[in-house]
Design an enzyme around this catalytic site. Structure first.
Site, PDB file in Angstrom:
ATOM      1  N   GLU A  17       0.822  -1.212   0.000  1.00 36.01           N
ATOM      2  CA  GLU A  17       0.000   0.000   0.000  1.00 36.01           C
ATOM      3  C   GLU A  17       0.857   1.263   0.000  1.00 36.01           C
ATOM      4  OE1 GLU A  17      -4.070  -0.915   2.294  1.00 36.01           O
ATOM      5  OE2 GLU A  17      -2.298  -1.068   3.576  1.00 36.01           O
ATOM      6  N   TYR A  49     -19.413  23.761  -2.968  1.00 36.77           N
ATOM      7  CA  TYR A  49     -19.034  22.349  -3.114  1.00 36.77           C
ATOM      8  C   TYR A  49     -17.688  22.194  -3.814  1.00 36.77           C
ATOM      9  CZ  TYR A  49     -24.045  21.509  -2.324  1.00 36.77           C
ATOM     10  OH  TYR A  49     -25.306  21.486  -1.809  1.00 36.77           O
ATOM     11  N   GLU A  69      -8.178   6.402   9.790  1.00 39.57           N
ATOM     12  CA  GLU A  69      -8.628   7.185  10.938  1.00 39.57           C
ATOM     13  C   GLU A  69      -7.854   8.492  11.053  1.00 39.57           C
ATOM     14  OE1 GLU A  69      -9.644   2.897  11.854  1.00 39.57           O
ATOM     15  OE2 GLU A  69      -8.017   3.949  10.863  1.00 39.57           O
ATOM     16  N   LYS A  94     -12.059   2.355   1.052  1.00 41.27           N
ATOM     17  CA  LYS A  94     -10.940   1.864   0.237  1.00 41.27           C
ATOM     18  C   LYS A  94     -11.453   0.758  -0.682  1.00 41.27           C
ATOM     19  CE  LYS A  94      -6.852   1.234   2.197  1.00 41.27           C
ATOM     20  NZ  LYS A  94      -5.806   0.801   3.173  1.00 41.27           N
TER      21      LYS A  94
END
Length: 116
Positions: A17, A49, A69, A94
């Site tokens: 990753e 936005y 987190e 993910k």
């Protein structure tokens, strides 16, 4: 609210990753007093936005956290501050990790108040 905003991020705890960016899907909800824009019917009085999306993309690009987190907390804190929101709900998924697990979705969701 913004749903399904796709961003590219270097995030994760595993070596594979950390080698390349991967897509994340973000849902953002910012709570604010919308009575002023409702009364004025003027876009200048509401949340932009496009500006929120641009800020999210910038923040994700600047960070390389191991944990979702960590990213969620950083996004919530910055969005509350940058857009004078009362609340921020941040959901990060993910999709590649979900697919590898045979799951529809994996991720994290937090809700923070401006007073947190």
């Amino acid at each position: 609210m913004i749903e399904g905003l796709q961003v590219e991020a270097l995030v994760g705890v595993y070596a594979h990753e950390r080698d390349a960016v991967q897509p994340l899907l973000l849902d953002i909800e910012l709570g604010y007093d919308n009575r002023k824009p409702a009364a004025s019917d003027d876009v200048a009085d509401t949340l932009d936005y496009a500006a929120v999306c641009a800020r999210v993309r910038q923040l994700v690009a600047e960070r390389e956290p191991q944990l979702l987190e960590t990213l969620a907390e950083a996004l919530a804190a910055d969005l509350l501050r940058s857009f004078n929101a009362i609340t921020a709900k941040v959901r990060i998924r993910k999709p590649l990790a979900a697919a590898a697990l045979g799951a529809a979705s994996v991720g994290v969701e937090i809700v923070r108040d401006a007073g947190d």
